[in-house]
Design an enzyme around this catalytic site. Structure first.
Site, short mmCIF file in Angstrom:
data_model
loop_
_atom_site.label_atom_id
_atom_site.label_comp_id
_atom_site.label_asym_id
_atom_site.label_seq_id
_atom_site.Cartn_x
_atom_site.Cartn_y
_atom_site.Cartn_z
N ASP A 32 25.01 3.34 6.67
CA ASP A 32 24.17 2.20 7.04
C ASP A 32 25.07 1.11 7.63
OD1 ASP A 32 21.12 1.10 6.00
OD2 ASP A 32 22.59 -0.39 6.70
N ASN A 90 11.55 3.06 2.44
CA ASN A 90 10.56 2.01 2.68
C ASN A 90 9.52 2.49 3.67
OD1 ASN A 90 11.88 0.02 1.04
ND2 ASN A 90 13.42 -0.18 2.64
N GLN A 97 9.93 -2.06 5.91
CA GLN A 97 10.54 -1.01 6.73
C GLN A 97 10.86 -1.60 8.09
OE1 GLN A 97 8.09 2.45 7.51
NE2 GLN A 97 9.73 3.50 8.63
N SER A 98 12.13 -1.49 8.50
CA SER A 98 12.53 -2.13 9.77
C SER A 98 12.77 -1.13 10.89
CB SER A 98 13.78 -2.99 9.55
OG SER A 98 14.85 -2.19 9.11
N HIS A 103 13.48 7.50 6.92
CA HIS A 103 14.85 7.57 6.41
C HIS A 103 14.86 7.34 4.92
CE1 HIS A 103 13.99 3.48 7.83
NE2 HIS A 103 14.75 3.03 6.86
N HIS A 105 17.46 5.97 1.98
CA HIS A 105 18.72 5.29 1.67
C HIS A 105 19.34 5.95 0.44
CE1 HIS A 105 17.76 1.45 3.98
NE2 HIS A 105 16.55 1.95 3.84
P1 DGP Z 1 14.67 -0.07 6.33
O1 DGP Z 1 14.55 -1.54 6.03
O2 DGP Z 1 14.36 0.77 5.13
O3 DGP Z 1 13.87 0.32 7.57
O4 DGP Z 1 16.22 0.18 6.63
C1 DGP Z 1 16.77 0.31 7.90
C2 DGP Z 1 18.27 0.36 7.72
O5 DGP Z 1 18.84 0.77 8.93
C3 DGP Z 1 18.91 -0.98 7.36
O6 DGP Z 1 19.54 -0.88 6.07
C4 DGP Z 1 19.95 -1.22 8.43
C5 DGP Z 1 20.09 0.14 9.09
N1 DGP Z 1 20.34 0.09 10.53
C6 DGP Z 1 19.64 -0.59 11.46
N2 DGP Z 1 20.15 -0.38 12.68
C7 DGP Z 1 21.19 0.47 12.51
C8 DGP Z 1 22.11 1.07 13.42
O7 DGP Z 1 22.09 0.89 14.62
N3 DGP Z 1 23.04 1.90 12.87
C9 DGP Z 1 23.11 2.13 11.52
N4 DGP Z 1 24.07 2.96 11.11
N5 DGP Z 1 22.26 1.59 10.65
C10 DGP Z 1 21.30 0.77 11.14
#
Ligand code: DGP
Length: 118
Positions: A32, A90, A97-98, A103, A105
């Site tokens: 992450d 999420n 959820q972003s 996915h 974690h």
């Molecule tokens: P969520 O809030 O559950 O949708 O988590 C999305 C996660 O994705 C957050 O912890 C940050 C991670 N993330 C966002 N953009 C990138 C990226 O470009 N590369 C990586 N490795 N992680 C990312």
């Protein structure tokens, strides 16, 4: 509706780099970018699924089995089976959820506390 332009779709297509941990035909695991624990790895399926709900409800059985087997292989590779890890996924607005590609974690590397919700 799945957004083909989401950041994890772009990582799967090789358009954006990631720090890869493990990869199979079914899944990709990578660090992450904003770690919230000493170990913070994301595992994503290679198919186009918006969230855990979409994946669990609609993915074929081999994709579901392959994904979860990859999660298990990733935790083994990370060396976190002992003393433990937490899995979080999420779905939707209230869960914040972003990234709209399913996915999980993997959080580990310290005692994670009793509170699942801040
Ligand atoms: P969520 O809030 O559950 O949708 O988590 C999305 C996660 O994705 C957050 O912890 C940050 C991670 N993330 C966002 N953009 C990138 C990226 O470009 N590369 C990586 N490795 N992680 C990312």
């Amino acid at each position: 509706m799945y957004d083909q332009a989401n950041i994890f779709a772009r990582i799967l297509r090789g358009e954006i780099p990631c720090k890869r941990v493990y990869e199979t035909d079914h899944a990709l695991a990578f660090h992450d970018i904003q770690p919230q624990a000493p170990v913070h790895v994301l595992v994503i399926p290679k198919g186009a699924y918006v969230s855990a709900q979409d994946f669990s409800a609609t993915a074929p059985a081999d994709a579901i089995a392959g994904f979860w087997r990859a999660v298990a292989e990733t935790t083994a590779l990370l060396g976190v089976i002992e003393p433990g890890f937490r899995l979080i996924s999420n779905h939707g607005r209230d869960a914040l959820q972003s990234v709209p590609h399913f996915h999980v974690h993997i959080l580990a590397g310290k005692s994670l506390g009793v509170h699942l919700v801040p």
